[in-house]
Scaffold this motif. Structure first.
Motif, PDB file in Angstrom:
ATOM      1  N   ARG A 180       0.825  -1.209   0.000  1.00 37.89           N
ATOM      2  CA  ARG A 180       0.000   0.000   0.000  1.00 37.89           C
ATOM      3  C   ARG A 180       0.860   1.260   0.000  1.00 37.89           C
ATOM      4  O   ARG A 180       0.472   2.292  -0.560  1.00 37.89           O
ATOM      5  CB  ARG A 180      -0.956  -0.008   1.179  1.00 37.89           C
ATOM      6  CG  ARG A 180      -2.211  -0.835   0.915  1.00 37.89           C
ATOM      7  CD  ARG A 180      -3.270  -0.601   1.959  1.00 37.89           C
ATOM      8  NE  ARG A 180      -2.941  -1.282   3.209  1.00 37.89           N
ATOM      9  CZ  ARG A 180      -3.685  -1.213   4.315  1.00 37.89           C
ATOM     10  NH1 ARG A 180      -4.778  -0.473   4.334  1.00 37.89           N
ATOM     11  NH2 ARG A 180      -3.330  -1.866   5.402  1.00 37.89           N
ATOM     12  N   HIS A 234       1.553   2.494  -3.453  1.00 36.82           N
ATOM     13  CA  HIS A 234       0.399   2.838  -4.291  1.00 36.82           C
ATOM     14  C   HIS A 234       0.719   4.036  -5.193  1.00 36.82           C
ATOM     15  O   HIS A 234       1.187   5.080  -4.729  1.00 36.82           O
ATOM     16  CB  HIS A 234      -0.811   3.163  -3.410  1.00 36.82           C
ATOM     17  CG  HIS A 234      -2.043   3.495  -4.194  1.00 36.82           C
ATOM     18  ND1 HIS A 234      -2.789   2.541  -4.836  1.00 36.82           N
ATOM     19  CD2 HIS A 234      -2.648   4.684  -4.452  1.00 36.82           C
ATOM     20  CE1 HIS A 234      -3.804   3.117  -5.445  1.00 36.82           C
ATOM     21  NE2 HIS A 234      -3.744   4.419  -5.230  1.00 36.82           N
ATOM     22  N   THR A 240      -4.667  -1.787  -4.655  1.00 39.51           N
ATOM     23  CA  THR A 240      -3.456  -0.964  -4.679  1.00 39.51           C
ATOM     24  C   THR A 240      -2.862  -0.988  -6.075  1.00 39.51           C
ATOM     25  O   THR A 240      -2.882  -2.010  -6.757  1.00 39.51           O
ATOM     26  CB  THR A 240      -2.425  -1.460  -3.641  1.00 39.51           C
ATOM     27  OG1 THR A 240      -1.253  -0.634  -3.684  1.00 39.51           O
ATOM     28  CG2 THR A 240      -2.020  -2.901  -3.907  1.00 39.51           C
TER      29      THR A 240
END
Length: 458
Positions: free
Chosen positions: A234, A237, A277
């Motif tokens: 994440r 991202h 993501t």
């Protein structure tokens, strides 16, 4: 003397110099080679002549009225990248010439110019603009990246091509050879350059926490999980995720990684809700993943998923042209001033096989700078296993007779060239060889104009 070709049938050479006498002298040399000539006495005039006639080569003097040759060089290369530019300077400042070559000049000459050398340089480069443009489509490299060797050049050319897509890339190579440097260049050349670059060393993550580190967790997922954790996926991202030593991932985590690549979703530890993501995966390893697949240590489906494009970074022993430029960079870095290597020290650096690659070279130069306490590096400042290969410079020349350069000859040539301030004619006299022979040997070295390289040990 070469015969003149019919006007208009040969490339045009543009001479940019505010000294009319120099222009006329150079023009005679160009005419004698059967080539056409145009002249400009200033930067502004040069721009007009280039736009009107698009020369095949430019001889560019440093000292010009208004803007200097160094000031207009970057703009010239940006607008006319296919035109080779040779820098001419009266001040014998090799640092200035090398700086010019880093920003686009293909060669340099020092005034007073040796006219035979001028002929050789022109013949070496004229008509090569199209070849140079197709040979390498790399943008300018950052100052911390060395790329003198043809072997590393090929790797970076492929990296530049694949950077334009979002395809996963598997970067192979021994430890310390520069795999992360290549990964960061791919990110910097990609459309995700403004996004994060998140690097994770899979071999350094605790096995009990590796899922949490990669995919994150929710509070209460396990003892000690007092708050939510984002995880590397994440965190990447909108950018690039670099998984180093991917061959060390446990099989259970490999399954999760495969799902993330196929669906673009991850499930944090302790959660049942998938989280989307957007990341581009770059992976690296010094392991033989094909063997790992055969022995069941690495998932076959994941191997083919991450290996859309494969790059192999060669070990330092296979790109010896990079050794001295890297050593010089590390020397400046650790000594905080330019350093010089004795011929014997250069011979030792070039002769050693460097099993630890760029990382080992970096450590060796750091040690040398600490022991030298100055800017001269001698063999005794190098690690014992490297210093043992130093020589007085009087080896047998069998290698040279076979068309190769021995390590000692390489070191001697580079040292003599430095002592002569980059003047190849004077260096050839000191070495007792012809100027043309020296130019031939410099081409073999591929180290006439090394960029200021950097830390490729990752």
């Amino acid at each position: 003397m070469p015969m003149r070709s019919k006007p208009g049938k040969q490339p045009l050479i543009l001479i940019v110099d505010d000294d009319e006498a120099h222009r006329k002298l150079f023009a005679e040399v160009v005419h004698s080679l059967g080539l056409r000539v145009a002249e400009a006495g200033s930067a502004d005039e040069a721009w007009h002549r280039i736009a009107d006639e698009h020369p095949g080569l430019i001889l560019l003097d440093v000292r010009l009225p208004g803007k200097s040759g160094l000031e207009i060089l970057p703009d010239l290369k940006k607008k006319y990248p296919d035109i080779p530019i040779i820098l001419i300077t009266a001040y014998g400042d090799v640092r200035e010439a090398v700086e010019a070559m880093k920003i686009g000049a293909v060669d340099y000459l020092l005034k007073p110019v040796d006219l035979e050398e001028l002929e050789t340089v022109i013949l070496d480069h004229v008509g090569r603009g199209e070849e140079l443009a197709t040979k390498s489509r790399l943008p300018p490299l950052p100052p911390h990246v060395v790329c003198v060797s043809a072997a590393f050049q090929k790797v970076l050319e492929t990296a530049y091509l694949v950077a334009q897509s979002d395809a996963p890339v598997l970067i192979l190579g021994p430890s310390g050879s520069g795999k992360e440097v290549v990964a960061r260049l791919i990110r910097d050349w990609s459309s995700r350059r403004e996004g994060p670059f998140v690097a994770a060393n899979c071999a350094g993550l605790p096995e009990s926490l590796i899922e949490s580190e990669l995919f994150g967790h929710v509070a209460g997922a396990f003892t000690g999980a007092t708050a939510d954790r984002m995880g590397y996926f994440r965190a990447a991202h909108g950018g690039t995720l670099f998984l180093d030593e991917i061959g060390e991932l446990p099989l259970s985590v490999q399954a999760k990684l495969l799902r993330a690549l196929e669906t673009g979703e991850i499930i944090p530890v302790g959660s049942e809700k998938p989280v989307r993501t957007d990341f581009r995966l770059l992976a690296a390893t010094n392991r033989n993943l094909e063997e790992f697949v055969k022995t069941g240590r690495f998932r076959e489906d994941l191997y083919y998923r991450i290996n859309v494009v494969e790059l192999t970074v060669p070990p330092l022993k296979e790109r010896r042209e990079d050794i001295l430029p890297l050593a010089e960079f590390f020397g400046r870095q650790f000594a905080r001033q330019p350093v010089r290597f004795s011929p014997q020290a250069m011979a030792a650096l070039l002769s050693y096989h460097w099993p630890g690659n760029v990382r080992q070279l970096r450590n060796a130069i750091q040690r040398a700078c600490l022991l030298a306490q100055g800017n001269i590096i001698l063999p005794e400042h190098l690690p014992p296993e490297v210093a043992a290969l130093a020589s007085s410079g009087h080896e047998a020349t069998q290698e040279c007779e076979e068309g190769r350069l021995s390590a000692v000859e390489r070191a001697t040539i580079l040292s003599t060239l430095a002592e002569c301030g980059g003047n190849r004619t004077l260096a050839a006299r000191k070495l007792g060889i012809s100027r043309r022979a020296l130019i031939y040997k410099l081409k073999a070295l591929e180290a006439l104009s090394p960029p200021s390289g950097g830390d490729q040990s990752r």
